[in-house]
Design a protein around this motif. Structure first.
Motif, PDB file in Angstrom:
ATOM      1  N   GLY A 117      15.553 -27.500  -8.033  1.00  0.00           N
ATOM      2  CA  GLY A 117      14.250 -28.192  -8.659  1.00  0.00           C
ATOM      3  C   GLY A 117      13.200 -27.093  -9.106  1.00  0.00           C
ATOM      4  N   ALA A 118      12.252 -27.834  -9.752  1.00  0.00           N
ATOM      5  CA  ALA A 118      11.163 -26.886 -10.653  1.00  0.00           C
ATOM      6  C   ALA A 118      10.115 -26.196  -9.743  1.00  0.00           C
ATOM      7  N   ASP A 119       9.811 -26.780  -8.399  1.00  0.00           N
ATOM      8  CA  ASP A 119       8.694 -26.316  -7.598  1.00  0.00           C
ATOM      9  C   ASP A 119       9.234 -25.746  -6.609  1.00  0.00           C
ATOM     10  N   PRO A 120       8.963 -24.373  -6.799  1.00  0.00           N
ATOM     11  CA  PRO A 120       9.369 -23.322  -5.536  1.00  0.00           C
ATOM     12  C   PRO A 120       8.766 -23.476  -4.380  1.00  0.00           C
ATOM     13  N   SER A 121       9.236 -23.211  -3.624  1.00  0.00           N
ATOM     14  CA  SER A 121       8.593 -23.283  -1.775  1.00  0.00           C
ATOM     15  C   SER A 121       9.052 -21.704  -1.215  1.00  0.00           C
ATOM     16  N   PRO A 122       8.277 -20.728  -1.824  1.00  0.00           N
ATOM     17  CA  PRO A 122       8.892 -19.514  -1.097  1.00  0.00           C
ATOM     18  C   PRO A 122       8.671 -19.447   0.404  1.00  0.00           C
ATOM     19  N   ARG A 123       9.497 -18.604   0.834  1.00  0.00           N
ATOM     20  CA  ARG A 123       9.358 -18.248   2.290  1.00  0.00           C
ATOM     21  C   ARG A 123       9.637 -16.801   2.459  1.00  0.00           C
ATOM     22  N   LEU A 138      19.720 -16.667 -12.813  1.00  0.00           N
ATOM     23  CA  LEU A 138      18.879 -16.821 -11.487  1.00  0.00           C
ATOM     24  C   LEU A 138      17.453 -16.748 -11.857  1.00  0.00           C
ATOM     25  N   ARG A 139      16.767 -17.745 -11.138  1.00  0.00           N
ATOM     26  CA  ARG A 139      15.225 -17.790 -11.066  1.00  0.00           C
ATOM     27  C   ARG A 139      14.918 -17.201  -9.880  1.00  0.00           C
ATOM     28  N   ASP A 158      11.530  -6.469  -0.301  1.00  0.00           N
ATOM     29  CA  ASP A 158      11.204  -6.717   0.968  1.00  0.00           C
ATOM     30  C   ASP A 158      11.158  -8.169   1.122  1.00  0.00           C
ATOM     31  N   THR A 159      11.989  -8.751   2.185  1.00  0.00           N
ATOM     32  CA  THR A 159      11.780 -10.114   2.247  1.00  0.00           C
ATOM     33  C   THR A 159      10.709 -10.900   3.065  1.00  0.00           C
ATOM     34  N   ARG A 160       9.838  -9.862   3.385  1.00  0.00           N
ATOM     35  CA  ARG A 160       8.402 -10.230   3.899  1.00  0.00           C
ATOM     36  C   ARG A 160       7.461 -10.938   2.754  1.00  0.00           C
ATOM     37  N   VAL A 161       7.816 -10.171   1.423  1.00  0.00           N
ATOM     38  CA  VAL A 161       7.040 -10.791   0.273  1.00  0.00           C
ATOM     39  C   VAL A 161       7.714 -12.223   0.248  1.00  0.00           C
ATOM     40  N   PRO A 162       6.760 -13.146  -0.153  1.00  0.00           N
ATOM     41  CA  PRO A 162       7.259 -14.664  -0.183  1.00  0.00           C
ATOM     42  C   PRO A 162       8.356 -14.859  -1.544  1.00  0.00           C
ATOM     43  N   HIS A 163       9.486 -15.212  -1.253  1.00  0.00           N
ATOM     44  CA  HIS A 163      10.254 -15.419  -2.144  1.00  0.00           C
ATOM     45  C   HIS A 163      11.017 -16.677  -2.271  1.00  0.00           C
ATOM     46  N   TRP A 164      11.697 -17.136  -3.247  1.00  0.00           N
ATOM     47  CA  TRP A 164      12.540 -18.367  -3.375  1.00  0.00           C
ATOM     48  C   TRP A 164      13.552 -18.168  -4.774  1.00  0.00           C
ATOM     49  N   PHE A 165      14.752 -18.552  -4.565  1.00  0.00           N
ATOM     50  CA  PHE A 165      15.565 -18.543  -5.789  1.00  0.00           C
ATOM     51  C   PHE A 165      16.222 -19.764  -6.096  1.00  0.00           C
TER      52      PHE A 165
END
Length: 194
Positions: A117-123, A138-139, A158-165
């Motif tokens: 989808g177009a709306d990221p939900s970073p974790r 890849l986005r 660093d995966t403590r930075v909010p991320h989403w792909f």
């Protein structure tokens, strides 16, 4: 104290095996000597176990007897070398395949990421990740950055930075992931020559 030699039993069986193979083919020591160039006395000592086998002796014998070298030495069976990969569903669509066979601080995965989808939900979570895009686009949303990566491009973070792909174009994207759960980073030790 003598150390146990794990292959001693295998080597002890080579002589009797050579004798059995020669007898099964109805050959005399003289005939084998003529065919291989190995003296009759050396052949006799090999068969009786008074001489240790070497490749220089076993290779011509394997050729003369038309058997694989492994059959002459009774080589132990090796395990199945194939890696059987099992895919697992990703929570937000797509699949991942663990490539690492043993536990350790760094793990390798192949990811097939679909359009999320177009709306990221970073974790966020503990760890450090290195992504290499094998195929597709890849986005990657990483903190305040919204990046598009194509085949051959790499990102590490660093995966403590909010991320989403997600897939960047609606088609599945294949990614190689190296992940360190405790924040271990990948180290590249090779560098191009100047």
């Amino acid at each position: 104290m003598d150390r146990p030699q794990p292959y001693r039993a295998v080597l002890d069986e080579v002589g009797p095996r050579l004798r059995r193979v020669r007898a099964a083919r109805g050959l005399t020591l003289a005939a084998v000597s003529e065919a291989t160039g190995i003296s009759k006395s050396t052949l006799s000592r090999l068969e009786s176990g008074q001489r240790r086998p070497s490749l220089e002796l076993l290779l011509p014998l394997a050729g003369t007897y038309h058997v694989p070298l492994d059959d002459l030495v009774g080589a132990p069976e090796v395990g199945d070398p194939r890696v059987r990969l099992t895919s697992h569903a990703l929570p937000n669509g797509g699949v991942y395949v663990p490539l690492s066979r043993t536990p350790g601080p760094l793990q390798a995965y192949k990811l097939i990421i679909t359009d999320r989808g177009a709306d990221p939900s970073p974790r966020t979570h503990e760890g450090y990740e290195w992504l290499y895009v094998l195929n597709g686009r890849l986005r990657l949303v990483l903190g305040e950055h919204d990046l598009m990566l194509g085949a051959g491009e790499v990102a590490e973070f660093d995966t403590r930075v909010p991320h989403w792909f997600s897939s960047a174009d609606g088609r599945p994207v294949e990614v190689l992931s190296l992940f360190g759960r405790q924040g271990e980073r990948m180290h590249v030790r090779a560098k191009p020559q100047s």
